[in-house]
Design an enzyme around this catalytic site. Structure first.
Site, PDB file in Angstrom:
ATOM      1  CD  GLU A 178      -0.955  -6.372   5.068  1.00  0.00           C
ATOM      2  OE1 GLU A 178      -0.681  -6.578   3.870  1.00  0.00           O
ATOM      3  OE2 GLU A 178      -1.100  -5.240   5.551  1.00  0.00           O
ATOM      4  CG  HIS A 219      -3.285  -3.545   3.232  1.00  0.00           C
ATOM      5  ND1 HIS A 219      -2.295  -3.094   4.056  1.00  0.00           N
ATOM      6  CD2 HIS A 219      -3.950  -2.452   2.797  1.00  0.00           C
ATOM      7  CE1 HIS A 219      -2.350  -1.770   4.125  1.00  0.00           C
ATOM      8  NE2 HIS A 219      -3.347  -1.353   3.374  1.00  0.00           N
ATOM      9  CB  CYS A 251      -0.971  -0.038   1.176  1.00  0.00           C
ATOM     10  SG  CYS A 251      -2.412   0.998   0.900  1.00  0.00           S
TER      11      CYS A 251
HETATM   12  N1  GLN Z   1      -1.916   6.652   3.213  1.00  0.00           N
HETATM   13  C1  GLN Z   1      -1.998   5.956   1.981  1.00  0.00           C
HETATM   14  C2  GLN Z   1      -3.382   6.062   1.361  1.00  0.00           C
HETATM   15  O1  GLN Z   1      -4.316   6.397   2.022  1.00  0.00           O
HETATM   16  C3  GLN Z   1      -1.645   4.502   2.151  1.00  0.00           C
HETATM   17  C4  GLN Z   1      -2.640   3.745   2.956  1.00  0.00           C
HETATM   18  C5  GLN Z   1      -2.142   2.420   3.460  1.00  0.00           C
HETATM   19  O2  GLN Z   1      -0.956   2.148   3.418  1.00  0.00           O
HETATM   20  N2  GLN Z   1      -3.031   1.612   3.977  1.00  0.00           N
HETATM   21  O3  GLN Z   1      -3.551   5.815   0.202  1.00  0.00           O
END
Ligand code: GLN
Length: 565
Positions: free
Chosen positions: A541, A539, A412
């Site tokens: 994970e 994500h 992300c």
């Molecule tokens: N802050 C970034 C976004 O909102 C990444 C979010 C994250 O890593 N979950 O896109």
């Protein structure tokens, strides 16, 4: 009452309620998940409910510093990390409804009151809140969760906090009433407590347990089983004493002492007769063969053997590095992958702000240590995150990995910083940034997604499982995922790679090999000429399992262990 039949070995829904006393952080979640595994090993379909007695509607607006990681579900629910434990242990996919909070319960009751559902009545904690809680549990217990579309046979309910807390009182009262609602033989109460060890000879002390059970019984719940956390196995004298003072038979006083790894917990409980007791209390048949438990045992023993295996060091450059619960699912996914490559995983936590140039002047020692750790790691991971702190250090970590052929996985935010780094250092866009960190940047590499709310923070991100089709046939990530045409992974973000820059980024070799269904939103990043330089906007994970590691994590561990991906 409907009993067990040949086609339905269990009959009515079975509930196991897990409460805790004395301290928080006793491992109630692992105990509850392990009980789920034991029920599953007996052939039951098992689901789980976590009750969090706080007023937030969900965990989405809570800082990982305060509450550990926010776990994300398929349906976009942002929930307590214990739901992650359940999903991993029971191999199920839960819904946001499986996490009950005080906020959600009151919200529902107040909405009903406004609709006029209780017309003429005074709306009160008892019976309205307590009924709402019971109805909620019953409703959620029936939602299929193991992917076969069939209703579960049993539901493990974990009550957060410790018995006696003011905020959990309505839930305890609801659970007290619940035993009469579902009937004898359909519910079992398990209380998790602590047996501290004191004095020169290491005496096991029972008083805290006596008190918490007294509290629980005073609230109308008599535990059927006591799970006692302790450093070493309970000695017989302790067991007898707890039994005598707590109105529980000696066999039902279960020792939950420290074990070599968490996968040994179900085995430890089973060996003390927990599954047998559950089958007697809940009136289901215990099969003589339980292959699932044999598999667990094998896995738990395999994990033990890795203690002596060759180490693989993964540097995690994050900002919540003092609190490992903040990255729980990332840790689990790394562990699962390490089981597969037969290496002993060592995570080197690096506070990313120590990697940036400012730290060189303000904290030279911390800066030197952080770089030393980064440079000695076999692989680098930049996990998800929000806010500007530590960003420049993460960008440095991505640059270091790209330039030096060190395996890199960006999750992300980790994909976003790798993109920013590429724009700055390969495309020559000086000061390229995400508009999350610099609203007026000349080169917005990462931008706010058009559909996201700018005024409301709760539940408004791009959340949950979305399909990501692969656009490239021959790439590492697709191979790792087994050649599938698309993946279904979970999201939680507000920003994305600037669609206007994709062409020039890809033209210089950083490819987005998976995009969303519109073909515009970048999801999977991969650098061709590198042993393993990948990132995902989602994500991965959250869907990793002990025996089915998440493919991007497996790729990282393979590359970091010197295997070709
Ligand atoms: N802050 C970034 C976004 O909102 C990444 C979010 C994250 O890593 N979950 O896109």
């Amino acid at each position: 009452m409907q009993g067990a039949t040949a086609s339905d070995p269990v009959g009515e829904m079975k509930y196991v309620v897990v409460t805790g006393g004395v301290l928080s952080g006793l491992g109630k979640g692992v105990t509850a998940s392990s009980i789920g595994v034991l029920l599953k090993s007996a052939g039951l379909r098992v689901t789980a409910v976590k009750i969090d007695p706080y007023l937030n509607s969900d965990a989405g607006t809570m800082s990982p510093f305060e509450h550990g990681e926010v776990f994300v579900l398929d349906d976009g629910g942002e929930v307590d990390l214990d739901l992650g434990n359940y999903e991993r242990f029971l191999d199920v996919c839960l819904t946001k409804e499986n996490n009950i909070t005080t906020g959600k319960v009151y919200d529902n009751v107040i909405q009903k009151e406004r609709r006029g559902d209780y017309l003429g009545k005074t709306v009160q904690v008892i019976p309205h809140i307590t009924n709402e809680i019971q109805e909620w549990i019953e409703r959620v217990a029936h939602i299929p969760s193991d992917g076969n579309g069939k209703e579960p046979d049993a539901c493990v309910i974990e009550l957060g906090g410790t018995v006696g807390d003011i905020e959990s009182a309505p839930f305890i009262e609801a659970l007290r009433q619940f035993q009469f609602r579902v009937g004898e033989g359909n519910v079992c109460f398990v209380h998790v407590s602590l047996i501290p060890v004191m004095g020169p000879v290491g005496e096991q002390k029972t008083k805290p347990t006596q008190h918490t059970v007294k509290d629980l019984r005073g609230l109308g719940i008599t535990p059927d089983m006591l799970v006692c956390r302790s450093k070493s196995p309970l000695v017989d004298e302790t067991r007898q004493k707890v039994s005598a003072f707590c109105h529980v038979s000696p066999e039902a006083v279960v020792s939950a002492h420290d074990v070599s790894n968490i996968y040994q917990v179900p085995i430890m409980l089973d060996e003390q007769g927990v599954t047998k007791m559950l089958s007697e209390r809940l009136d289901f048949k215990l099969p003589s063969n339980r292959p699932l438990l044999d598999e667990w045992s094998e896995m738990a023993n395999h994990v033990d053997t890795l203690e002596d295996a060759e180490e693989v060091h993964i540097a995690v450059a994050g900002k919540y590095t003092d609190l490992s619960d903040s990255y729980l699912s990332v840790i689990k996914a790394l562990q699962h992958a390490s089981f597969k490559v037969n290496r002993k995983l060592v995570i080197d936590w690096i506070e990313s702000s120590n990697l940036d140039d400012d730290a060189k002047k303000s904290e030279p020692e911390a800066h030197a240590t952080a770089w030393k750790e980064l440079k000695s790691a076999d692989g680098v991971l930049v996990p998800g995150g929000f806010g500007i702190r530590g960003i420049e250090g993460k960008i440095k970590a991505a640059e270091y990995a790209r330039m030096n052929g060190v395996p890199y996985l960006g999750v992300c935010l980790g994909l976003q910083v790798a993109t920013i780094e590429f724009c700055r250092n390969v495309l020559g866009m000086e000061g390229a940034n995400s508009t999350e960190f610099d609203e007026n940047t000349e080169h917005p590499a990462i931008v706010f997604m058009p559909e996201i709310s700018k005024t409301h923070m709760g539940g408004t991100m791009r959340l949950g499982t979305k399909p990501t089709p692969f656009l490239v046939d021959d790439c590492k990530m697709r191979r790792l995922y087994g050649g599938v045409s698309h993946v279904d992974e979970r999201h939680r973000h507000r920003y994305e790679v600037n669609p206007e820059l994709i062409e020039s980024i890809e033209g210089n070799g950083l490819m987005y090999v998976g995009k969303d269904e519109t073909g515009e939103r970048c999801e999977i990043m991969e650098l061709g000429e590198h042993p393993y330089y990948v990132g995902t906007q989602y994500h991965p994970e959250f869907k990793s399992r002990p025996n089915r590691p998440s493919p991007p994590f497996l790729g990282l561990l393979m590359a970091a262990s010197g295997m070709e991906v």
